[in-house]
Structures are given as C-alpha cells and as structure tokens.
Scaffold this motif. Structure first.
Motif, short mmCIF file in Angstrom:
data_model
loop_
_atom_site.label_atom_id
_atom_site.label_comp_id
_atom_site.label_asym_id
_atom_site.label_seq_id
_atom_site.Cartn_x
_atom_site.Cartn_y
_atom_site.Cartn_z
N THR A 21 0.84 -1.20 0.00
CA THR A 21 0.00 0.00 0.00
C THR A 21 0.87 1.24 0.00
O THR A 21 0.61 2.20 -0.74
CB THR A 21 -0.95 0.00 1.21
OG1 THR A 21 -1.77 -1.17 1.15
CG2 THR A 21 -1.83 1.23 1.23
N PHE A 22 1.93 1.24 0.79
CA PHE A 22 2.84 2.39 0.82
C PHE A 22 3.51 2.57 -0.53
O PHE A 22 3.60 3.67 -1.06
CB PHE A 22 3.90 2.19 1.92
CG PHE A 22 4.81 3.37 2.07
CD1 PHE A 22 4.39 4.51 2.73
CD2 PHE A 22 6.09 3.34 1.54
CE1 PHE A 22 5.23 5.60 2.86
CE2 PHE A 22 6.94 4.43 1.66
CZ PHE A 22 6.51 5.56 2.33
N ALA A 23 3.97 1.47 -1.13
CA ALA A 23 4.64 1.54 -2.43
C ALA A 23 3.68 2.02 -3.52
O ALA A 23 4.05 2.85 -4.36
CB ALA A 23 5.23 0.18 -2.80
N LEU A 24 2.44 1.52 -3.51
CA LEU A 24 1.47 1.96 -4.50
C LEU A 24 1.10 3.43 -4.32
O LEU A 24 0.96 4.16 -5.29
CB LEU A 24 0.21 1.08 -4.45
CG LEU A 24 0.36 -0.30 -5.06
CD1 LEU A 24 -0.85 -1.17 -4.72
CD2 LEU A 24 0.55 -0.21 -6.56
N SER A 25 0.95 3.86 -3.07
CA SER A 25 0.63 5.27 -2.85
C SER A 25 1.82 6.14 -3.26
O SER A 25 1.64 7.23 -3.82
CB SER A 25 0.22 5.54 -1.41
OG SER A 25 1.28 5.38 -0.50
N ASN A 26 3.05 5.68 -3.04
CA ASN A 26 4.24 6.40 -3.50
C ASN A 26 4.19 6.59 -5.02
O ASN A 26 4.42 7.69 -5.53
CB ASN A 26 5.52 5.64 -3.16
CG ASN A 26 6.22 6.16 -1.94
OD1 ASN A 26 5.80 7.14 -1.34
ND2 ASN A 26 7.29 5.50 -1.56
N ARG A 27 3.92 5.51 -5.73
CA ARG A 27 3.89 5.58 -7.20
C ARG A 27 2.78 6.51 -7.68
O ARG A 27 2.96 7.28 -8.61
CB ARG A 27 3.75 4.19 -7.80
CG ARG A 27 5.00 3.33 -7.57
CD ARG A 27 4.88 1.98 -8.22
NE ARG A 27 4.83 2.08 -9.66
CZ ARG A 27 5.89 2.26 -10.46
NH1 ARG A 27 7.09 2.34 -9.91
NH2 ARG A 27 5.75 2.32 -11.76
N TYR A 28 1.62 6.43 -7.05
CA TYR A 28 0.50 7.29 -7.43
C TYR A 28 0.87 8.76 -7.21
O TYR A 28 0.66 9.60 -8.08
CB TYR A 28 -0.74 6.92 -6.61
CG TYR A 28 -2.03 7.43 -7.19
CD1 TYR A 28 -2.85 6.59 -7.93
CD2 TYR A 28 -2.45 8.74 -7.00
CE1 TYR A 28 -4.04 7.04 -8.47
CE2 TYR A 28 -3.63 9.20 -7.53
CZ TYR A 28 -4.43 8.34 -8.27
OH TYR A 28 -5.61 8.80 -8.80
N LEU A 29 1.43 9.05 -6.04
CA LEU A 29 1.83 10.43 -5.73
C LEU A 29 2.93 10.92 -6.68
O LEU A 29 2.93 12.08 -7.09
CB LEU A 29 2.28 10.52 -4.28
CG LEU A 29 1.15 10.35 -3.26
CD1 LEU A 29 1.72 10.10 -1.86
CD2 LEU A 29 0.23 11.55 -3.27
#
Length: 138
Positions: A21-29
C-alpha cells in the motif's frame, strides 16, 4: 542531481504487511508530481478494503504535505528514497490535492473485478451476456 527515470507500469506482488500500500501510494503520488491527471491513473488491487486503504493513504499523505513544511519534507524524502519524482514545492502539492479531490468520482482506484466489469458492461450483449453483470460475494 539526476532526475528520476520516468514512471512505468508496474505490478507489485508481495505478502501481507510488506508495504504494498505504501509503495502503490508512492507511485501514485509520484505520477501526480510528474503532472499526470488523477483520472488517468489506474491503481488496482484484489479487495475493496485494500483499494480504500490505497486511496486513504494517498489523500492523507498529500494533505499532510499540502498543510505543512514538515509534511512536504516527509513526502519529498519518501519519494526521493524510492527514486520517484517529487513535487517541486507545496503550492504544487496543494494544486495536486485540489485536482485529486475534484476528480474523486472519476478515480480508478479499486478492485480488478470492478475495473473489468466497467470495461465489459457496455459490451455485455456483444459478448453474449444477457444478464446484468455484478460482482457477487462468495
């Protein structure tokens, strides 16, 4: 400082609790920081709970970065550590947050099932499916 490489499509597969979840939110941001429109980004997962957590994490981190210099520094550090594009300044974060909130009804942060149903529904008759499509619980 060398600019980060462009962000490409990615699939993350890992066990529970490993930071997906942290990695996906990083990529989205990072995509937002690079100028992508929120409605043009697709983030898919297996469960509604996980999709909600991804959206919540994105909104929370973006709001913290927009609200304070410390939040901005934290987001910049995390994106930079991951070798991803970061926002130039807090006004850029604030603009991204505004754009994200305005685009909430158009966002594609959800489950694989719901995404495929969105694609198939308009063509269900052509696919030979007479009944209305829905996701059923086991």
């Amino acid at each position: 400082m060398t600019p980060p490489p462009p962000i490409r499509n990615a699939a993350l597969a890992a066990s529970a609790g490993t930071g997906k979840t942290f990695a996906l939110s990083n990529r989205y941001l990072a995509l937002l920081a690079a100028g992508a429109e929120p409605a043009s980004i697709v983030a898919l997962t297996f469960t509604r709970k996980a999709a909600g957590e991804i959206l919540s994490r994105i909104l929370t981190r973006l709001a913290a970065a927009a609200a304070s210099p410390a939040g901005f520094a934290e987001l910049t550090e995390r994106l930079t550590e991951a070798h991803l594009p970061a926002f130039a300044d807090r006004p850029a974060v604030q603009a991204a947050l505004r754009s994200l909130v305005q685009s909430l009804p158009l966002l594609r942060i959800g489950t694989l099932d719901s995404f495929f149903l969105q694609i198939l529904r308009p063509f269900r008759l052509e696919a030979g499916i007479a009944a209305e499509l829905a996701i059923s619980s086991p």
